[in-house]
Scaffold this motif. Sequence first.
Motif, PDB file in Angstrom:
ATOM      1  N   CYS A 150       4.009  34.722 -37.305  1.00 49.41           N
ATOM      2  CA  CYS A 150       5.455  34.602 -37.559  1.00 49.41           C
ATOM      3  C   CYS A 150       5.803  33.278 -38.222  1.00 49.41           C
ATOM      4  O   CYS A 150       6.855  33.143 -38.833  1.00 49.41           O
ATOM      5  N   GLY A 151       4.949  32.290 -38.090  1.00 50.60           N
ATOM      6  CA  GLY A 151       5.152  31.011 -38.769  1.00 50.60           C
ATOM      7  C   GLY A 151       5.898  29.952 -37.995  1.00 50.60           C
ATOM      8  O   GLY A 151       5.954  28.809 -38.435  1.00 50.60           O
ATOM      9  N   PHE A 152       6.474  30.296 -36.842  1.00 46.46           N
ATOM     10  CA  PHE A 152       7.258  29.289 -36.122  1.00 46.46           C
ATOM     11  C   PHE A 152       6.393  28.136 -35.635  1.00 46.46           C
ATOM     12  O   PHE A 152       6.790  26.982 -35.722  1.00 46.46           O
ATOM     13  N   CYS A 153       5.206  28.437 -35.158  1.00 52.77           N
ATOM     14  CA  CYS A 153       4.320  27.400 -34.633  1.00 52.77           C
ATOM     15  C   CYS A 153       3.483  26.737 -35.727  1.00 52.77           C
ATOM     16  O   CYS A 153       2.854  25.698 -35.492  1.00 52.77           O
ATOM     17  N   THR A 154       3.461  27.315 -36.906  1.00 55.11           N
ATOM     18  CA  THR A 154       2.554  26.854 -37.961  1.00 55.11           C
ATOM     19  C   THR A 154       2.695  25.373 -38.295  1.00 55.11           C
ATOM     20  O   THR A 154       1.676  24.685 -38.433  1.00 55.11           O
ATOM     21  N   PRO A 155       3.898  24.828 -38.406  1.00 53.64           N
ATOM     22  CA  PRO A 155       3.975  23.384 -38.689  1.00 53.64           C
ATOM     23  C   PRO A 155       3.265  22.526 -37.632  1.00 53.64           C
ATOM     24  O   PRO A 155       2.618  21.534 -37.980  1.00 53.64           O
ATOM     25  N   GLY A 156       3.353  22.916 -36.385  1.00 52.57           N
ATOM     26  CA  GLY A 156       2.665  22.170 -35.334  1.00 52.57           C
ATOM     27  C   GLY A 156       1.157  22.225 -35.494  1.00 52.57           C
ATOM     28  O   GLY A 156       0.462  21.215 -35.351  1.00 52.57           O
ATOM     29  N   PHE A 157       0.641  23.407 -35.808  1.00 55.54           N
ATOM     30  CA  PHE A 157      -0.798  23.534 -36.044  1.00 55.54           C
ATOM     31  C   PHE A 157      -1.220  22.752 -37.283  1.00 55.54           C
ATOM     32  O   PHE A 157      -2.249  22.080 -37.284  1.00 55.54           O
ATOM     33  N   LEU A 158      -0.430  22.858 -38.347  1.00 57.73           N
ATOM     34  CA  LEU A 158      -0.793  22.160 -39.587  1.00 57.73           C
ATOM     35  C   LEU A 158      -0.821  20.650 -39.381  1.00 57.73           C
ATOM     36  O   LEU A 158      -1.733  19.965 -39.871  1.00 57.73           O
ATOM     37  N   MET A 159       0.148  20.114 -38.662  1.00 54.95           N
ATOM     38  CA  MET A 159       0.185  18.666 -38.486  1.00 54.95           C
ATOM     39  C   MET A 159      -0.903  18.197 -37.517  1.00 54.95           C
ATOM     40  O   MET A 159      -1.494  17.128 -37.705  1.00 54.95           O
ATOM     41  N   THR A 160      -1.201  18.994 -36.515  1.00 57.54           N
ATOM     42  CA  THR A 160      -2.302  18.647 -35.607  1.00 57.54           C
ATOM     43  C   THR A 160      -3.624  18.672 -36.370  1.00 57.54           C
ATOM     44  O   THR A 160      -4.461  17.769 -36.220  1.00 57.54           O
ATOM     45  N   ALA A 161      -3.811  19.670 -37.214  1.00 57.06           N
ATOM     46  CA  ALA A 161      -5.033  19.758 -38.023  1.00 57.06           C
ATOM     47  C   ALA A 161      -5.095  18.630 -39.047  1.00 57.06           C
ATOM     48  O   ALA A 161      -6.182  18.118 -39.345  1.00 57.06           O
ATOM     49  N   THR A 162      -3.965  18.228 -39.569  1.00 53.41           N
ATOM     50  CA  THR A 162      -3.935  17.106 -40.515  1.00 53.41           C
ATOM     51  C   THR A 162      -4.391  15.824 -39.829  1.00 53.41           C
ATOM     52  O   THR A 162      -5.169  15.048 -40.406  1.00 53.41           O
ATOM     53  N   ALA A 163      -3.928  15.607 -38.622  1.00 53.23           N
ATOM     54  CA  ALA A 163      -4.378  14.423 -37.861  1.00 53.23           C
ATOM     55  C   ALA A 163      -5.879  14.487 -37.617  1.00 53.23           C
ATOM     56  O   ALA A 163      -6.589  13.485 -37.758  1.00 53.23           O
ATOM     57  N   LEU A 164      -6.365  15.653 -37.281  1.00 51.52           N
ATOM     58  CA  LEU A 164      -7.801  15.842 -37.057  1.00 51.52           C
ATOM     59  C   LEU A 164      -8.582  15.558 -38.337  1.00 51.52           C
ATOM     60  O   LEU A 164      -9.607  14.863 -38.310  1.00 51.52           O
ATOM     61  N   ALA A 165      -8.102  16.045 -39.455  1.00 52.97           N
ATOM     62  CA  ALA A 165      -8.782  15.823 -40.737  1.00 52.97           C
ATOM     63  C   ALA A 165      -8.783  14.339 -41.104  1.00 52.97           C
ATOM     64  O   ALA A 165      -9.764  13.830 -41.648  1.00 52.97           O
ATOM     65  N   ARG A 166      -7.704  13.652 -40.808  1.00 57.34           N
ATOM     66  CA  ARG A 166      -7.627  12.225 -41.147  1.00 57.34           C
ATOM     67  C   ARG A 166      -8.634  11.390 -40.365  1.00 57.34           C
ATOM     68  O   ARG A 166      -9.011  10.317 -40.801  1.00 57.34           O
ATOM     69  N   ARG A 167      -9.019  11.876 -39.209  1.00 57.45           N
ATOM     70  CA  ARG A 167     -10.011  11.143 -38.409  1.00 57.45           C
ATOM     71  C   ARG A 167     -11.386  11.186 -39.059  1.00 57.45           C
ATOM     72  O   ARG A 167     -12.229  10.351 -38.773  1.00 57.45           O
ATOM     73  N   GLY A 168     -11.607  12.196 -39.895  1.00 60.56           N
ATOM     74  CA  GLY A 168     -12.879  12.314 -40.581  1.00 60.56           C
ATOM     75  C   GLY A 168     -14.032  12.689 -39.673  1.00 60.56           C
ATOM     76  O   GLY A 168     -15.188  12.574 -40.062  1.00 60.56           O
ATOM     77  N   SER A 169     -13.731  13.145 -38.497  1.00 60.27           N
ATOM     78  CA  SER A 169     -14.792  13.532 -37.562  1.00 60.27           C
ATOM     79  C   SER A 169     -15.334  14.911 -37.937  1.00 60.27           C
ATOM     80  O   SER A 169     -14.796  15.600 -38.800  1.00 60.27           O
ATOM     81  N   VAL A 170     -16.386  15.297 -37.276  1.00 61.97           N
ATOM     82  CA  VAL A 170     -17.006  16.599 -37.509  1.00 61.97           C
ATOM     83  C   VAL A 170     -16.938  17.390 -36.202  1.00 61.97           C
ATOM     84  O   VAL A 170     -17.917  17.468 -35.462  1.00 61.97           O
ATOM     85  N   PRO A 171     -15.790  17.956 -35.902  1.00 62.58           N
ATOM     86  CA  PRO A 171     -15.644  18.651 -34.622  1.00 62.58           C
ATOM     87  C   PRO A 171     -16.316  20.017 -34.621  1.00 62.58           C
ATOM     88  O   PRO A 171     -16.408  20.679 -35.654  1.00 62.58           O
ATOM     89  N   THR A 172     -16.765  20.395 -33.462  1.00 61.55           N
ATOM     90  CA  THR A 172     -17.277  21.752 -33.277  1.00 61.55           C
ATOM     91  C   THR A 172     -16.080  22.697 -33.175  1.00 61.55           C
ATOM     92  O   THR A 172     -14.934  22.260 -33.028  1.00 61.55           O
ATOM     93  N   ARG A 173     -16.372  23.983 -33.205  1.00 59.34           N
ATOM     94  CA  ARG A 173     -15.288  24.971 -33.064  1.00 59.34           C
ATOM     95  C   ARG A 173     -14.579  24.799 -31.719  1.00 59.34           C
ATOM     96  O   ARG A 173     -13.359  24.882 -31.645  1.00 59.34           O
ATOM     97  N   ASP A 174     -15.326  24.521 -30.659  1.00 62.42           N
ATOM     98  CA  ASP A 174     -14.703  24.299 -29.354  1.00 62.42           C
ATOM     99  C   ASP A 174     -13.854  23.034 -29.350  1.00 62.42           C
ATOM    100  O   ASP A 174     -12.791  22.986 -28.726  1.00 62.42           O
ATOM    101  N   GLU A 175     -14.308  22.009 -30.050  1.00 62.06           N
ATOM    102  CA  GLU A 175     -13.501  20.783 -30.130  1.00 62.06           C
ATOM    103  C   GLU A 175     -12.226  21.023 -30.929  1.00 62.06           C
ATOM    104  O   GLU A 175     -11.171  20.472 -30.606  1.00 62.06           O
TER     105      GLU A 175
END
Length: 165
Positions: free
Chosen positions: A105-130
């Motif tokens: 539905c897209g309502f939660c999508t901005p929250g996921f996108l910004m959380t993923a953006t923070a994760l990407a900025r860390r440059g870490s290599v997370p597992t799927r569980d992480e």
Amino acid sequence: MADAPERVEVAVTVNGRLYRRSVEPRLHLADFLRRELGLTGTHIGCEQGVCGNCTVLVGDDAVKSCLLFAAQADGMELTTVESLAGPDELSPLQQAFKDEHALQCGFCTPGFLMTATALARRGSVPTRDEIRGELAGVLCRCTGYEPIVTAVERHLQARRGEGRG
């Protein structure tokens, strides 16, 4: 006659642009972004920091903007979901969400996108569980977390040159 409510001056840089406003001291950052700046991509769900739909970046950290007052963000650099896409195309992360059918539905999508953006900025290599653990602070009421996790995993792999991007 009641006194006029107290106001505080706030200067924040949002998506690279400096904004100055006089606001009520208890105005939540999420409301500030939406009402004062017109950045309505930040969604407000529970207003208790539980659903994560209001997630923005403060610096490089994902923060639930319903838990901060606008005055607490004074002098800070913020990034909202509006910063991700260019004028004519989706960002690689947004494209991954589209390609993996992670939008629902897209309502939660901005929250996921910004959380993923923070994760990407860390440059870490997370597992799927992480990745799942990082995204656990954002709730999707439509269910279907697997496509969301896959989209984030795909995006992070592409950033490292490992995936199909």
